[in-house]
Design a protein around this motif. Structure first.
Motif, PDB file in Angstrom:
ATOM      1  N   ALA A 190       0.822  -1.207   0.000  1.00  0.00           N
ATOM      2  CA  ALA A 190       0.000   0.000   0.000  1.00  0.00           C
ATOM      3  C   ALA A 190       0.858   1.260   0.000  1.00  0.00           C
ATOM      4  N   ARG A 191       2.020   1.200   0.647  1.00  0.00           N
ATOM      5  CA  ARG A 191       2.914   2.363   0.713  1.00  0.00           C
ATOM      6  C   ARG A 191       3.776   2.527  -0.528  1.00  0.00           C
ATOM      7  N   PHE A 192       4.291   1.427  -1.059  1.00  0.00           N
ATOM      8  CA  PHE A 192       5.363   1.534  -2.043  1.00  0.00           C
ATOM      9  C   PHE A 192       5.064   0.950  -3.421  1.00  0.00           C
ATOM     10  N   ALA A 193       4.108   0.056  -3.549  1.00  0.00           N
ATOM     11  CA  ALA A 193       3.970  -0.718  -4.783  1.00  0.00           C
ATOM     12  C   ALA A 193       3.207   0.012  -5.872  1.00  0.00           C
ATOM     13  N   ASP A 194       3.726  -0.078  -7.081  1.00  0.00           N
ATOM     14  CA  ASP A 194       2.975   0.275  -8.275  1.00  0.00           C
ATOM     15  C   ASP A 194       2.280  -0.961  -8.835  1.00  0.00           C
ATOM     16  N   GLU A 195       2.774  -2.117  -8.423  1.00  0.00           N
ATOM     17  CA  GLU A 195       2.224  -3.392  -8.881  1.00  0.00           C
ATOM     18  C   GLU A 195       2.369  -4.405  -7.754  1.00  0.00           C
ATOM     19  N   PHE A 196       1.366  -5.265  -7.602  1.00  0.00           N
ATOM     20  CA  PHE A 196       1.446  -6.351  -6.622  1.00  0.00           C
ATOM     21  C   PHE A 196       1.355  -7.666  -7.374  1.00  0.00           C
ATOM     22  N   ASN A 197       2.393  -8.502  -7.188  1.00  0.00           N
ATOM     23  CA  ASN A 197       2.516  -9.741  -7.946  1.00  0.00           C
ATOM     24  C   ASN A 197       2.471 -10.955  -7.033  1.00  0.00           C
ATOM     25  N   LEU A 198       1.774 -11.985  -7.495  1.00  0.00           N
ATOM     26  CA  LEU A 198       1.724 -13.255  -6.769  1.00  0.00           C
ATOM     27  C   LEU A 198       2.210 -14.368  -7.684  1.00  0.00           C
ATOM     28  N   PRO A 199       3.301 -15.041  -7.316  1.00  0.00           N
ATOM     29  CA  PRO A 199       3.832 -16.097  -8.162  1.00  0.00           C
ATOM     30  C   PRO A 199       3.283 -17.470  -7.809  1.00  0.00           C
ATOM     31  N   PHE A 200       2.754 -18.154  -8.827  1.00  0.00           N
ATOM     32  CA  PHE A 200       2.432 -19.575  -8.734  1.00  0.00           C
ATOM     33  C   PHE A 200       1.437 -19.906  -7.620  1.00  0.00           C
ATOM     34  N   VAL A 201       0.351 -19.142  -7.570  1.00  0.00           N
ATOM     35  CA  VAL A 201      -0.710 -19.416  -6.597  1.00  0.00           C
ATOM     36  C   VAL A 201      -2.019 -19.619  -7.351  1.00  0.00           C
ATOM     37  N   ASP A 202      -2.966 -20.303  -6.714  1.00  0.00           N
ATOM     38  CA  ASP A 202      -4.267 -20.504  -7.328  1.00  0.00           C
ATOM     39  C   ASP A 202      -5.080 -19.210  -7.271  1.00  0.00           C
ATOM     40  N   SER A 203      -6.143 -19.164  -8.039  1.00  0.00           N
ATOM     41  CA  SER A 203      -6.912 -17.926  -8.166  1.00  0.00           C
ATOM     42  C   SER A 203      -7.576 -17.506  -6.860  1.00  0.00           C
ATOM     43  N   ALA A 204      -8.000 -18.467  -6.047  1.00  0.00           N
ATOM     44  CA  ALA A 204      -8.637 -18.113  -4.774  1.00  0.00           C
ATOM     45  C   ALA A 204      -7.633 -17.457  -3.830  1.00  0.00           C
ATOM     46  N   THR A 205      -6.427 -18.003  -3.762  1.00  0.00           N
ATOM     47  CA  THR A 205      -5.375 -17.405  -2.924  1.00  0.00           C
ATOM     48  C   THR A 205      -5.035 -16.009  -3.417  1.00  0.00           C
ATOM     49  N   ALA A 206      -4.925 -15.864  -4.738  1.00  0.00           N
ATOM     50  CA  ALA A 206      -4.598 -14.556  -5.305  1.00  0.00           C
ATOM     51  C   ALA A 206      -5.687 -13.531  -5.013  1.00  0.00           C
ATOM     52  N   ALA A 207      -6.939 -13.912  -5.216  1.00  0.00           N
ATOM     53  CA  ALA A 207      -8.040 -12.970  -5.008  1.00  0.00           C
ATOM     54  C   ALA A 207      -8.080 -12.478  -3.575  1.00  0.00           C
ATOM     55  N   ALA A 208      -7.873 -13.385  -2.620  1.00  0.00           N
ATOM     56  CA  ALA A 208      -7.909 -12.998  -1.210  1.00  0.00           C
ATOM     57  C   ALA A 208      -6.770 -12.035  -0.871  1.00  0.00           C
ATOM     58  N   GLN A 209      -5.579 -12.292  -1.423  1.00  0.00           N
ATOM     59  CA  GLN A 209      -4.447 -11.410  -1.122  1.00  0.00           C
ATOM     60  C   GLN A 209      -4.598 -10.053  -1.793  1.00  0.00           C
ATOM     61  N   PHE A 210      -5.112 -10.028  -2.995  1.00  0.00           N
ATOM     62  CA  PHE A 210      -5.358  -8.738  -3.652  1.00  0.00           C
ATOM     63  C   PHE A 210      -6.342  -7.901  -2.832  1.00  0.00           C
ATOM     64  N   GLU A 211      -7.329  -8.536  -2.254  1.00  0.00           N
ATOM     65  CA  GLU A 211      -8.287  -7.800  -1.422  1.00  0.00           C
ATOM     66  C   GLU A 211      -7.611  -7.233  -0.178  1.00  0.00           C
ATOM     67  N   ARG A 212      -6.669  -7.973   0.381  1.00  0.00           N
ATOM     68  CA  ARG A 212      -5.930  -7.444   1.550  1.00  0.00           C
ATOM     69  C   ARG A 212      -5.109  -6.222   1.158  1.00  0.00           C
ATOM     70  N   VAL A 213      -4.489  -6.266  -0.008  1.00  0.00           N
ATOM     71  CA  VAL A 213      -3.725  -5.115  -0.487  1.00  0.00           C
ATOM     72  C   VAL A 213      -4.646  -3.917  -0.713  1.00  0.00           C
ATOM     73  N   ASP A 214      -5.787  -4.151  -1.320  1.00  0.00           N
ATOM     74  CA  ASP A 214      -6.755  -3.074  -1.539  1.00  0.00           C
ATOM     75  C   ASP A 214      -7.178  -2.440  -0.216  1.00  0.00           C
ATOM     76  N   ALA A 215      -7.451  -3.282   0.789  1.00  0.00           N
ATOM     77  CA  ALA A 215      -7.877  -2.772   2.095  1.00  0.00           C
ATOM     78  C   ALA A 215      -6.780  -1.936   2.729  1.00  0.00           C
ATOM     79  N   ALA A 216      -5.524  -2.404   2.605  1.00  0.00           N
ATOM     80  CA  ALA A 216      -4.404  -1.643   3.171  1.00  0.00           C
ATOM     81  C   ALA A 216      -4.234  -0.309   2.461  1.00  0.00           C
ATOM     82  N   ALA A 217      -4.445  -0.293   1.143  1.00  0.00           N
ATOM     83  CA  ALA A 217      -4.341   0.955   0.392  1.00  0.00           C
ATOM     84  C   ALA A 217      -5.424   1.936   0.820  1.00  0.00           C
TER      85      ALA A 217
END
Length: 312
Positions: A190-217
């Motif tokens: 939320a502080r530094f990223a222009d892009e948030f990347n998740l390597p080699f994870v399933d879509s459910a794991t990715a979606a949940a983590q993207f939501e955490r990043v959005d909430a932090a932003a």
């Protein structure tokens, strides 16, 4: 959908092979050519002729390509002092005409640290250093010309650094952060990223983590849409099942394992369908294709010709 090529040269690739792959990716129309930042092979690969340095490689590619963006997934914070990293990246960005992006991570591969005598602290200490590195690297780039940058942290101390040279991209090259940590990682993104990347994870794991990043932003008052969502997945594409099996065998992967992990394995039609379902579940707009057999330039051409046009 941006399609980017992501390579793992520690598995066995010298500069000439990387250059051939990078120019082929540029000619084929891919958006970017990225490489890992490792000094030791992984798994059963021979590693011959030996690892190459990420930023020396990218400096060379910066002068021998013209359009394609270049970067790391990801530079290890344990390998370089943040001030040195900021200077190196700024110079390579100048050499490229402003085409550099920087993935930065805390470091993790203990075997390479042991092999080369590089300190790998416990995870808490490592992550603390990583957070300070992000602050220093971005702070040096964003300091106005003529001003100086100072930083007093637990692990690093800078006094009146001239914060030069400046990268071509202003205020700085894009910064990529990733990982599945549920608290500190989203906060740093939320502080530094222009892009948030998740390597080699399933879509459910990715979606949940993207939501955490959005909430932090949102908590910091930042629009989450400013942070690009991306993932990295292994590509193993063939015109038919036999070609898919051959490519899987060449990179030392079991087809059943690739399919179980939902990597991008199959015919072009199958892979387009997988990407579509992944994009729908996660909202990604950028995809890094892990490309392991750098001698197989036909693999790049196949993806560019039969997959990329269907992802617009």
């Amino acid at each position: 959908m941006d399609l980017r090529i992501f390579t793992e040269p520690q598995q066995g690739a010298d500069y000439s092979r990387l250059l051939r792959a990078a120019t082929a990716a540029e000619d084929a129309g891919f958006d970017a050519f990225f490489r890992s930042d490792h000094y030791l092979r992984m798994g059963m690969a021979s590693g011959l002729p030996g690892s190459t340095d990420a930023w020396i490689t990218l400096a060379g590619l910066a002068r021998e390509t013209t359009r394609i963006r270049l970067g790391t997934l990801v530079t290890s914070a344990t390998f370089r002092h943040p001030s040195v990293l900021a200077i190196s990246v700024a110079q390579v960005d100048q050499m490229s005409g402003g085409r550099i992006e920087v993935g930065l991570g805390s470091g993790w591969y203990d075997a390479e640290h042991i092999a080369y005598g590089i300190e790998l602290p416990d995870f808490g200490t490592r992550f603390d250093r990583y957070a300070e590195q992000l602050e220093i690297v971005t702070g040096l780039w964003e300091t106005p010309e003529g001003a100086t940058f100072s930083f007093h942290g637990k692990h690093y101390r800078l006094e009146d650094a001239p914060a030069l040279p400046k990268p071509t991209q202003r205020p700085r090259p894009p910064v990529i952060i990733g990982g599945v940590g549920k608290r500190r990682t989203p906060a740093l993104a939320a502080r530094f990223a222009d892009e948030f990347n998740l390597p080699f994870v399933d879509s459910a794991t990715a979606a949940a983590q993207f939501e955490r990043v959005d909430a932090a932003a949102r908590k910091l008052g930042r629009d989450p849409k400013e942070i690009i969502r991306s993932v990295a997945l292994t590509m193993c594409v063939g015109r038919d099942d036999a070609e898919v099996a051959r490519r899987a065998d060449t990179i030392g992967r079991e087809l059943t394992d690739l399919k179980r992990r939902n990597e991008l394995v199959g015919t072009p039609a199958e892979v387009v369908d997988k990407i579509g379902r992944y994009r729908e579940a996660t909202g990604i707009t950028r995809l890094y294709l892990q490309y392991l057999d750098l001698s197989d330039l036909d693999h790049l051409d196949l993806v560019a010709a039969e997959i990329a046009p269907q992802l617009d």
